[in-house]
Design a protein around this motif. Structure first.
Motif, PDB file in Angstrom:
ATOM      1  N   ARG A  12       0.143   7.828  -7.284  1.00 46.69           N
ATOM      2  CA  ARG A  12       0.447   8.593  -6.066  1.00 46.69           C
ATOM      3  C   ARG A  12       1.295   7.776  -5.098  1.00 46.69           C
ATOM      4  O   ARG A  12       2.112   8.321  -4.372  1.00 46.69           O
ATOM      5  CB  ARG A  12      -0.825   9.030  -5.368  1.00 46.69           C
ATOM      6  CG  ARG A  12      -1.541  10.124  -6.082  1.00 46.69           C
ATOM      7  CD  ARG A  12      -2.731  10.587  -5.295  1.00 46.69           C
ATOM      8  NE  ARG A  12      -3.407  11.621  -6.063  1.00 46.69           N
ATOM      9  CZ  ARG A  12      -4.650  11.946  -5.887  1.00 46.69           C
ATOM     10  NH1 ARG A  12      -5.377  11.329  -4.985  1.00 46.69           N
ATOM     11  NH2 ARG A  12      -5.195  12.894  -6.613  1.00 46.69           N
ATOM     12  N   VAL A  13       1.080   6.466  -5.081  1.00 52.45           N
ATOM     13  CA  VAL A  13       1.830   5.603  -4.173  1.00 52.45           C
ATOM     14  C   VAL A  13       3.307   5.613  -4.560  1.00 52.45           C
ATOM     15  O   VAL A  13       4.192   5.647  -3.705  1.00 52.45           O
ATOM     16  CB  VAL A  13       1.243   4.168  -4.173  1.00 52.45           C
ATOM     17  CG1 VAL A  13       1.982   3.275  -3.214  1.00 52.45           C
ATOM     18  CG2 VAL A  13      -0.245   4.208  -3.837  1.00 52.45           C
ATOM     19  N   ALA A  14       3.587   5.625  -5.859  1.00 53.93           N
ATOM     20  CA  ALA A  14       4.968   5.708  -6.341  1.00 53.93           C
ATOM     21  C   ALA A  14       5.575   7.071  -5.996  1.00 53.93           C
ATOM     22  O   ALA A  14       6.741   7.157  -5.595  1.00 53.93           O
ATOM     23  CB  ALA A  14       5.020   5.460  -7.844  1.00 53.93           C
ATOM     24  N   GLY A  37       7.207  -4.464 -10.486  1.00 53.21           N
ATOM     25  CA  GLY A  37       5.907  -3.897 -10.854  1.00 53.21           C
ATOM     26  C   GLY A  37       5.981  -2.413 -11.119  1.00 53.21           C
ATOM     27  O   GLY A  37       5.219  -1.634 -10.567  1.00 53.21           O
ATOM     28  N   SER A  38       6.874  -2.011 -11.994  1.00 51.97           N
ATOM     29  CA  SER A  38       7.262  -0.608 -12.149  1.00 51.97           C
ATOM     30  C   SER A  38       6.185   0.335 -12.669  1.00 51.97           C
ATOM     31  O   SER A  38       6.244   1.530 -12.401  1.00 51.97           O
ATOM     32  CB  SER A  38       8.482  -0.518 -13.064  1.00 51.97           C
ATOM     33  OG  SER A  38       9.527  -1.272 -12.517  1.00 51.97           O
ATOM     34  N   GLY A  39       5.229  -0.167 -13.432  1.00 51.77           N
ATOM     35  CA  GLY A  39       4.189   0.729 -13.956  1.00 51.77           C
ATOM     36  C   GLY A  39       4.784   1.735 -14.918  1.00 51.77           C
ATOM     37  O   GLY A  39       5.231   1.391 -15.998  1.00 51.77           O
ATOM     38  N   LEU A 104      12.740  -2.318  -4.758  1.00 48.05           N
ATOM     39  CA  LEU A 104      11.751  -1.260  -4.588  1.00 48.05           C
ATOM     40  C   LEU A 104      10.422  -1.699  -5.186  1.00 48.05           C
ATOM     41  O   LEU A 104      10.392  -2.371  -6.229  1.00 48.05           O
ATOM     42  CB  LEU A 104      12.221   0.011  -5.307  1.00 48.05           C
ATOM     43  CG  LEU A 104      13.669   0.453  -5.058  1.00 48.05           C
ATOM     44  CD1 LEU A 104      14.017   1.662  -5.923  1.00 48.05           C
ATOM     45  CD2 LEU A 104      13.897   0.734  -3.590  1.00 48.05           C
ATOM     46  N   GLY A 105       9.342  -1.312  -4.535  1.00 48.43           N
ATOM     47  CA  GLY A 105       8.016  -1.609  -5.063  1.00 48.43           C
ATOM     48  C   GLY A 105       7.022  -0.575  -4.602  1.00 48.43           C
ATOM     49  O   GLY A 105       6.954  -0.265  -3.415  1.00 48.43           O
ATOM     50  N   ALA A 106       6.261  -0.043  -5.542  1.00 49.02           N
ATOM     51  CA  ALA A 106       5.228   0.946  -5.220  1.00 49.02           C
ATOM     52  C   ALA A 106       3.898   0.459  -5.751  1.00 49.02           C
ATOM     53  O   ALA A 106       3.761   0.171  -6.946  1.00 49.02           O
ATOM     54  CB  ALA A 106       5.577   2.305  -5.822  1.00 49.02           C
ATOM     55  N   LEU A 134       8.819  -0.829   0.258  1.00 44.13           N
ATOM     56  CA  LEU A 134       7.504  -1.018  -0.342  1.00 44.13           C
ATOM     57  C   LEU A 134       6.601   0.137   0.061  1.00 44.13           C
ATOM     58  O   LEU A 134       6.445   0.425   1.247  1.00 44.13           O
ATOM     59  CB  LEU A 134       6.866  -2.335   0.131  1.00 44.13           C
ATOM     60  CG  LEU A 134       7.573  -3.627  -0.234  1.00 44.13           C
ATOM     61  CD1 LEU A 134       6.827  -4.825   0.354  1.00 44.13           C
ATOM     62  CD2 LEU A 134       7.706  -3.775  -1.737  1.00 44.13           C
ATOM     63  N   SER A 135       6.034   0.780  -0.924  1.00 42.18           N
ATOM     64  CA  SER A 135       5.064   1.840  -0.691  1.00 42.18           C
ATOM     65  C   SER A 135       3.693   1.262  -1.048  1.00 42.18           C
ATOM     66  O   SER A 135       3.488   0.790  -2.163  1.00 42.18           O
ATOM     67  CB  SER A 135       5.402   3.040  -1.580  1.00 42.18           C
ATOM     68  OG  SER A 135       4.497   4.091  -1.373  1.00 42.18           O
TER      69      SER A 135
END
Length: 187
Positions: A12-14, A37-39, A104-106, A134-135
């Motif tokens: 959800r953060v992404a 940290g793309s997930g 970018l980072g989520a 950053l999210s």
């Protein structure tokens, strides 16, 4: 994005960061972008679809899933603008260039144990005109608030640009303060 919607877990953060880019009509056209940290890779995939030349990074054990998502969600004629590779914060970040337009980072601010490594990596990867988004889901006990409100402002101009109150998710926009060396960040 067909393939990503089928995943059992979409961060959800992404999604908040992706929606912020859509809401603000942010274009990455012709820009050099790095996602940390793309997930699942959803943020990096969106940045490619919005015109960016994007390096999508995470730990080695996640890369095959990201590559699958890239193949499933980026049209073949745009895939040349995406690259998936491993990046271990605070270790091999020095193998990456320092001229990204956007970083970018989520949901990468999740445990205080990695904050020094993340900070060291951010300081190395960006230059004065780099914009960092950053999210972050603010969680109790992980010191994410102090990371954003106390530590980052020592090295970056930090601005809260979006908040999803009921989910406790913030989007921050950062840019590097006066030239800071990585060694300064370790003191």
């Amino acid at each position: 994005m067909g393939g990503l919607t089928d995943l059992p877990f979409i961060n959800r953060v992404a999604l908040v960061l992706c929606r912020y880019f859509e809401q603000e009509k942010i274009s990455f056209t012709g820009k050099k972008v790095l996602e940390l940290g793309s997930g699942t890779g959803i943020v990096g995939i969106l940045a490619v679809l919005l015109g960016g030349d994007v390096t999508i990074t995470d730990k080695d054990n996640v890369l095959s899933q990201i590559e699958h998502n890239v193949s499933a969600n980026i049209p073949a004629d745009c895939r040349h603008r995406s690259k998936v590779c491993a990046l271990s914060w605070g270790k091999d970040h020095i193998n990456f260039p320092t001229d990204y337009d956007f970083i970018l980072g989520a949901d990468i601010v999740y445990t205080s144990l990695i904050y020094p490594l993340l900070l060291k990596t951010l300081l190395h990867l960006c230059y004065e005109s780099t914009i960092i988004y950053l999210s972050t889901k603010l969680r109790r006990g992980n010191h994410s608030i102090s990371f954003h409100e106390e530590l980052l402002p020592k090295y970056f101009n930090c601005e809260l640009v979006h908040r999803v109150e009921d989910k406790n998710i913030n989007v921050y926009k950062l840019s590097k303060l006066n030239p800071v060396t990585t060694d300064d960040a370790l003191m």
